[in-house]
Design a protein around this motif. Structure first.
Motif, PDB file in Angstrom:
ATOM      1  N   LEU A 172       0.885  -1.157  -0.095  1.00 46.87           N
ATOM      2  CA  LEU A 172       0.070  -0.184  -0.051  1.00 46.87           C
ATOM      3  C   LEU A 172       0.839   1.170   0.014  1.00 46.87           C
ATOM      4  N   ASP A 173       0.458   2.309  -0.848  1.00 41.52           N
ATOM      5  CA  ASP A 173       1.284   3.662  -0.860  1.00 41.52           C
ATOM      6  C   ASP A 173       0.038   4.425  -0.535  1.00 41.52           C
ATOM      7  N   LEU A 174       0.267   4.936   0.700  1.00 42.77           N
ATOM      8  CA  LEU A 174      -0.861   5.764   1.449  1.00 42.77           C
ATOM      9  C   LEU A 174      -0.449   7.308   1.161  1.00 42.77           C
ATOM     10  N   ARG A 175       0.718   7.439   0.271  1.00 43.85           N
ATOM     11  CA  ARG A 175       1.221   8.822  -0.042  1.00 43.85           C
ATOM     12  C   ARG A 175       1.887   9.230   1.030  1.00 43.85           C
ATOM     13  N   PRO A 179       7.599   5.845  -3.222  1.00 46.12           N
ATOM     14  CA  PRO A 179       7.153   4.753  -4.138  1.00 46.12           C
ATOM     15  C   PRO A 179       8.408   3.817  -4.759  1.00 46.12           C
ATOM     16  N   GLY A 180       9.343   4.413  -5.017  1.00 49.99           N
ATOM     17  CA  GLY A 180      10.736   3.674  -5.387  1.00 49.99           C
ATOM     18  C   GLY A 180      11.213   2.883  -4.388  1.00 49.99           C
ATOM     19  N   ARG A 181      11.064   3.149  -3.178  1.00 50.54           N
ATOM     20  CA  ARG A 181      11.461   2.063  -2.151  1.00 50.54           C
ATOM     21  C   ARG A 181      10.446   0.733  -2.070  1.00 50.54           C
ATOM     22  N   LEU A 182       9.192   1.422  -2.203  1.00 49.71           N
ATOM     23  CA  LEU A 182       8.070   0.166  -2.181  1.00 49.71           C
ATOM     24  C   LEU A 182       8.223  -0.667  -3.342  1.00 49.71           C
ATOM     25  N   GLY A 183       8.814  -0.184  -4.679  1.00 46.49           N
ATOM     26  CA  GLY A 183       8.958  -1.070  -5.702  1.00 46.49           C
ATOM     27  C   GLY A 183      10.138  -1.923  -5.576  1.00 46.49           C
ATOM     28  N   ASP A 184      11.183  -1.472  -4.955  1.00 44.96           N
ATOM     29  CA  ASP A 184      12.287  -2.228  -4.537  1.00 44.96           C
ATOM     30  C   ASP A 184      11.901  -3.498  -3.458  1.00 44.96           C
ATOM     31  N   ASP A 185      11.312  -2.931  -2.535  1.00 43.55           N
ATOM     32  CA  ASP A 185      10.686  -3.991  -1.600  1.00 43.55           C
ATOM     33  C   ASP A 185      10.004  -5.156  -2.293  1.00 43.55           C
ATOM     34  N   VAL A 190       9.455 -10.566  -4.765  1.00 43.48           N
ATOM     35  CA  VAL A 190       9.018 -11.384  -5.921  1.00 43.48           C
ATOM     36  C   VAL A 190      10.374 -12.563  -6.189  1.00 43.48           C
ATOM     37  N   ARG A 191      11.435 -12.056  -5.676  1.00 45.16           N
ATOM     38  CA  ARG A 191      12.865 -12.946  -5.762  1.00 45.16           C
ATOM     39  C   ARG A 191      12.597 -14.250  -4.561  1.00 45.16           C
ATOM     40  N   THR A 203       3.022  -8.178  -9.016  1.00 40.35           N
ATOM     41  CA  THR A 203       3.144  -7.116  -8.052  1.00 40.35           C
ATOM     42  C   THR A 203       2.291  -5.882  -8.321  1.00 40.35           C
ATOM     43  N   GLU A 204       1.654  -5.311  -7.287  1.00 44.21           N
ATOM     44  CA  GLU A 204       1.166  -4.125  -7.663  1.00 44.21           C
ATOM     45  C   GLU A 204       1.061  -3.087  -6.249  1.00 44.21           C
ATOM     46  N   ILE A 205       1.340  -1.797  -6.584  1.00 46.37           N
ATOM     47  CA  ILE A 205       1.431  -0.984  -5.399  1.00 46.37           C
ATOM     48  C   ILE A 205       0.026  -0.203  -5.535  1.00 46.37           C
ATOM     49  N   ALA A 206      -0.894  -0.405  -4.407  1.00 44.80           N
ATOM     50  CA  ALA A 206      -2.144   0.211  -4.220  1.00 44.80           C
ATOM     51  C   ALA A 206      -2.069   1.574  -3.714  1.00 44.80           C
TER      52      ALA A 206
END
Length: 264
Positions: A172-175, A179-185, A190-191, A203-206
């Motif tokens: 969840l990205d609650l602003r 966002p870049g760190r969330l994508g890296d996480d 995934v790995r 994967t999806e960032i909500a």
């Protein structure tokens, strides 16, 4: 593998019937055992008789689905279900929403609240009025980069492999986060999924201003199951949800499974 032995907390109310249908659907796919339990308080022979009558009704609802039916005495329904699950070595407890809640959402009553604070087994809660599909369509894990969720990635990936369904990892990205760190996480998760199961997870960032808005911003399939890991504050081998995960549970439109800390 979650679902090798499922205990359904049955009541004659709509939430109990929803849980019964979902528990039967899970064991139909996993080939696991199904136990239907009605909990009654000690020193109440009349309520014991009612529990037996309720189980007879549950058997009628299931038709020819193989199941064991147990009326179990306990001072609390949540405690009784947890103790029973431990005795019969069940790995999942399924309960319905409390009455009076919003249709299509999970409403936490005394039974589910108790389970979410003490259960040694995974706990699945069904939204009010949920209609179980013939089989699950996808497993989605609510992911936050911490040890409990990393363990959950491996377990849920293996479950998805066993069930033959896709795996999705959402965060969840609650602003308030980068966002870049969330994508890296998510890339790390995934790995982990790939290394433990060979599954390439989606994967999806909500994104949203709150948890409800974020969950509503992404697609949910019919037959989807959402999984949350226990909080780092949970005792070993116990379920306990943190504040954010509890908000996710309340906002979900699909069944939510909460894994105990150290679930294996």
């Amino acid at each position: 593998m979650i679902g090798e032995h499922v205990v359904v907390g049955y009541t004659g109310e709509s939430g109990g019937r929803d849980a019964l249908a979902l528990g039967a659907a899970i064991t139909r796919v996993t080939g696991g055992e199904l136990t239907v339990a009605a909990i009654y308080p000690p020193g109440s022979p009349g309520l014991a008789v009612e529990a037996q009558a309720g189980l007879a009704h549950a058997a009628e609802e299931l038709g020819g689905v193989p199941a064991e039916y147990i009326a179990f005495e306990s001072r609390g329904a949540g405690r009784g279900l947890s103790v029973l699950a431990g005795r019969i070595k069940a790995d999942l407890i399924v309960v319905g929403s409390a009455g009076g809640g919003q249709a299509g959402r999970i409403s936490i009553g005394a039974t589910s609240d108790s389970l979410l604070h003490l259960s040694s087994e995974a706990v699945m809660l069904t939204p009010a009025g949920y209609r179980a599909p013939a089989e699950p369509s996808r497993l989605t894990l609510a992911y936050v980069h911490r040890p409990q969720c990393d363990e959950a990635v491996e377990r849920v990936a293996q479950a998805a492999l066993r069930l033959g369904v896709p795996l999705r990892l959402i965060t969840l990205d609650l602003r308030t986060d980068d966002p870049g760190r969330l994508g890296d996480d998510l890339a790390l998760a995934v790995r982990l999924a790939w290394e433990s199961s060979g599954i390439e997870a989606e994967t999806e960032i909500a994104e949203g201003h709150d948890v409800t808005a974020a969950l509503e911003a992404i697609e949910w399939l019919s037959g989807e199951l959402l999984v949350c890991a226990a909080s780092e504050d949970a005792q070993p081998h116990r379920v306990f949800l943190g504040e954010l995960a509890m908000k996710v549970l309340r906002a979900s439109s699909c069944p939510v499974t909460v894994l105990p800390r150290g679930f294996s």
